[in-house]
Scaffold this active site. Structure first.
Site, PDB file in Angstrom:
ATOM      1  N   ASN A   1      44.844   4.541  10.401  1.00  0.00           N
ATOM      2  CA  ASN A   1      44.593   5.939  10.105  1.00  0.00           C
ATOM      3  C   ASN A   1      45.910   6.661   9.114  1.00  0.00           C
ATOM      4  O   ASN A   1      46.762   6.903  10.104  1.00  0.00           O
ATOM      5  CB  ASN A   1      44.345   6.790  11.283  1.00  0.00           C
ATOM      6  CG  ASN A   1      44.158   8.377  11.163  1.00  0.00           C
ATOM      7  OD1 ASN A   1      43.867   8.575  10.054  1.00  0.00           O
ATOM      8  ND2 ASN A   1      44.342   8.854  12.308  1.00  0.00           N
TER       9      ASN A   1
ATOM     10  N   LYS B   1      46.157   9.441   8.287  1.00  0.00           N
ATOM     11  CA  LYS B   1      46.047  10.832   8.323  1.00  0.00           C
ATOM     12  C   LYS B   1      46.363  11.830   7.066  1.00  0.00           C
ATOM     13  O   LYS B   1      45.851  11.158   5.906  1.00  0.00           O
ATOM     14  CB  LYS B   1      47.128  11.175   9.420  1.00  0.00           C
ATOM     15  CG  LYS B   1      47.092  10.698  10.643  1.00  0.00           C
ATOM     16  CD  LYS B   1      47.982  11.168  11.666  1.00  0.00           C
ATOM     17  CE  LYS B   1      47.739  10.121  13.008  1.00  0.00           C
ATOM     18  NZ  LYS B   1      48.297  10.416  14.207  1.00  0.00           N
TER      19      LYS B   1
ATOM     20  N   HIS C   1      38.321  12.450  15.987  1.00  0.00           N
ATOM     21  CA  HIS C   1      39.852  12.272  16.124  1.00  0.00           C
ATOM     22  C   HIS C   1      40.389  13.318  17.053  1.00  0.00           C
ATOM     23  O   HIS C   1      40.121  14.366  17.070  1.00  0.00           O
ATOM     24  CB  HIS C   1      40.409  11.944  14.882  1.00  0.00           C
ATOM     25  CG  HIS C   1      41.965  11.226  15.110  1.00  0.00           C
ATOM     26  ND1 HIS C   1      42.891  12.259  15.536  1.00  0.00           N
ATOM     27  CD2 HIS C   1      42.181  10.218  15.103  1.00  0.00           C
ATOM     28  CE1 HIS C   1      44.240  11.420  15.512  1.00  0.00           C
ATOM     29  NE2 HIS C   1      43.612  10.342  15.298  1.00  0.00           N
TER      30      HIS C   1
ATOM     31  N   GLU D   1      43.052  15.025  16.742  1.00  0.00           N
ATOM     32  CA  GLU D   1      43.715  15.927  15.917  1.00  0.00           C
ATOM     33  C   GLU D   1      42.475  16.955  15.391  1.00  0.00           C
ATOM     34  O   GLU D   1      42.629  18.120  15.268  1.00  0.00           O
ATOM     35  CB  GLU D   1      44.393  15.201  14.706  1.00  0.00           C
ATOM     36  CG  GLU D   1      45.948  14.929  15.303  1.00  0.00           C
ATOM     37  CD  GLU D   1      46.231  13.795  14.733  1.00  0.00           C
ATOM     38  OE1 GLU D   1      45.978  13.296  13.598  1.00  0.00           O
ATOM     39  OE2 GLU D   1      47.259  12.989  15.240  1.00  0.00           O
TER      40      GLU D   1
ATOM     41  N   GLU E   1      41.615   6.592  22.844  1.00  0.00           N
ATOM     42  CA  GLU E   1      42.933   7.282  22.324  1.00  0.00           C
ATOM     43  C   GLU E   1      43.503   8.470  23.387  1.00  0.00           C
ATOM     44  O   GLU E   1      43.119   9.632  23.089  1.00  0.00           O
ATOM     45  CB  GLU E   1      42.901   7.730  21.070  1.00  0.00           C
ATOM     46  CG  GLU E   1      42.529   6.961  19.911  1.00  0.00           C
ATOM     47  CD  GLU E   1      42.900   7.114  18.605  1.00  0.00           C
ATOM     48  OE1 GLU E   1      43.736   6.530  17.856  1.00  0.00           O
ATOM     49  OE2 GLU E   1      42.572   8.244  18.093  1.00  0.00           O
TER      50      GLU E   1
ATOM     51  N   GLY F   1      50.941   9.757  18.404  1.00  0.00           N
ATOM     52  CA  GLY F   1      52.047  10.191  17.820  1.00  0.00           C
ATOM     53  C   GLY F   1      53.261  10.609  18.622  1.00  0.00           C
ATOM     54  O   GLY F   1      54.069  11.278  18.159  1.00  0.00           O
TER      55      GLY F   1
ATOM     56  N   SER G   1      50.356   5.554  19.707  1.00  0.00           N
ATOM     57  CA  SER G   1      51.709   4.743  19.579  1.00  0.00           C
ATOM     58  C   SER G   1      51.617   3.394  19.657  1.00  0.00           C
ATOM     59  O   SER G   1      52.694   2.628  20.255  1.00  0.00           O
ATOM     60  CB  SER G   1      52.572   5.555  20.493  1.00  0.00           C
ATOM     61  OG  SER G   1      52.501   6.663  20.432  1.00  0.00           O
TER      62      SER G   1
HETATM   63  C1  PEP Z   1      45.891   7.906  15.543  1.00  0.00           C
HETATM   64  O1  PEP Z   1      46.274   8.741  14.576  1.00  0.00           O
HETATM   65  O2  PEP Z   1      44.681   7.694  15.792  1.00  0.00           O
HETATM   66  C2  PEP Z   1      46.960   7.519  16.204  1.00  0.00           C
HETATM   67  C3  PEP Z   1      46.779   6.418  17.332  1.00  0.00           C
HETATM   68  O3  PEP Z   1      48.324   7.690  15.856  1.00  0.00           O
HETATM   69  P1  PEP Z   1      49.690   6.967  16.482  1.00  0.00           P
HETATM   70  O4  PEP Z   1      49.516   5.647  16.275  1.00  0.00           O
HETATM   71  O5  PEP Z   1      50.739   7.584  15.293  1.00  0.00           O
HETATM   72  O6  PEP Z   1      49.792   7.323  18.034  1.00  0.00           O
END
Ligand code: PEP
Length: 259
Positions: A12, A14, A98, A100, A170, A176, A216
Site C-alpha cells: 500500500n 498510500k 483502511h 486511515e 490491521e 505506521g 509495521s
Molecule cells: C498499511 O498502510 O496498511 C500499513 C500496514 O502500514 P505500515 O506497514 O506502514 O504500518
C-alpha cells in the site's frame, strides 16, 4: 477475476510517489520478483500512477489495485472514483475500509459493506481492512470489535461473493507506528477470524480464505509473523515504498511457508 495464491504480499503506497517514481519502484520490484515467482504480489499505487504501474508490471505476474473506491458507478460525486473507472485503469483489487480512511474520512462498517458490494459487482477483489484501536485492545474488546466489523462489513455477502474477498487484519495501533503485533497476538485474531468465517460460510470457505496481517511489517519481523498458521501474507505500508525491503518481506513469507 482469479483469487491470488498464498502467500499474498500487498504493498500500500498510500499518498506517496509521483508517476515517474511509481514506475521506477514497480520496475525494480518486477526485476526482483522473477526470483520470487511463487508469492502473489499486489501493488496499490495512488490513483494517478495506477495505469503506469499496470503497464510496467504487465506480463510479470504482479497485479495492481487501488486504495479506495466509491459505491456508485457514476454521477455527481466530486472527488470520488468508481469501480468501472478503476477497472479501466487496470485494477484487479481495491483496498476497502483502511483505518486511515476510517480515521480521517469517517468511513464506517456500513460504507465498507456498500463499497465491498460495488467492487464485487464489477469483478474487483476487495481487500477489506479490519482492526481494533489501542483503547479497544486495552479494554479487552479486540475480538468483539473484529466480529462486529466482519458482521456488518462482509458477512451479509452470499458465500460465492465472500469467496472473492481478501481480509486484512490491521491493528490500528500497529499501523505506521513501528510497533507490530507480535506473532501470538496476530495469530489469536487471525484464528478467530477464520473460526468466524467457518461458522458463517463453512470450513472449506474458511480454509480457502485469505487473511493478511498489516501493521509495521518489516523484513526482520516478517518471518516470525508469516510462520503463524493463519497468517496468509501481508499488507505492507511504509516498507513497501522501498523495493529491497518489500521483496525481502515477500522472501521471508515464502521461506516461512517452506518450513
Ligand atoms: C498499511 O498502510 O496498511 C500499513 C500496514 O502500514 P505500515 O506497514 O506502514 O504500518
Amino acid at each position: 477475476m482469479n483469487m491470488p495464491v498464498k502467500p499474498v504480499i500487498a504493498g500500500n503506497w498510500k499518498m506517496h510517489k509521483t508517476i515517474e517514481e511509481a514506475r521506477e519502484l514497480a520496475a525494480t520490484i518486477v526485476s526482483g520478483y522473477s526470483r520470487l515467482g511463487r508469492a502473489s504480489i499486489i501493488l496499490f499505487p495512488p490513483f494517478t500512477a495506477i495505469r503506469e504501474v499496470r503497464n510496467t508490471v504487465s506480463g510479470s505476474g504482479i497485479r495492481v489495485g487501488a486504495q479506495n473506491v466509491f459505491w456508485e458507478d457514476r454521477g455527481a460525486f466530486t472527488g470520488e472514483i468508481s469501480p468501472p473507472q478503476l477497472k479501466e485503469a487496470g485494477c484487479e483489487f481495491v483496498i476497502i475500509g483502511h483505518s486511515e480512511r476510517r480515521q480521517f474520512f469517517h468511513e464506517t462498517d456500513e460504507t465498507v459493506r456498500k463499497k465491498t458490494l460495488a467492487a464485487l459487482r464489477h469483478d474487483l477483489i476487495p481487500v477489506v481492512c479490519i482492526g481494533e484501536t489501542l483503547e479497544e485492545r486495552d479494554r479487552n474488546l479486540t475480538l468483539e470489535r473484529i466480529k462486529a466489523q466482519l458482521e456488518t462489513g462482509v458477512f451479509s455477502l452470499e458465500e460465492k461473493d465472500f469467496r472473492r474477498v481478501v481480509i486484512a487484519y490491521e491493528p490500528i495501533w500497529a499501523i505506521g507506528t513501528g510497533r507490530n503485533a507480535n506473532p501470538e497476538q496476530a495469530e489469536e485474531v487471525h484464528a478467530f477470524i477464520r473460526d468466524l468465517i467457518a461458522s458463517r460460510y463453512g470450513k472449506n470457505a474458511a480454509d480457502c480464505a485469505i487473511i493478511l496481517y498489516g501493521g509495521s511489517v518489516k523484513p526482520d519481523n516478517a518471518f516470525s509473523l508469516a510462520r503463524e498458521k493463519d497468517v496468509d501474507g501481508f499488507l505492507v505500508g511504509g516498507a513497501s515504498l522501498d523495493a529491497g525491503s518489500f521483496l525481502a518481506i515477500a522472501g521471508e513469507a515464502l521461506r516461512a511457508g517452506e518450513e
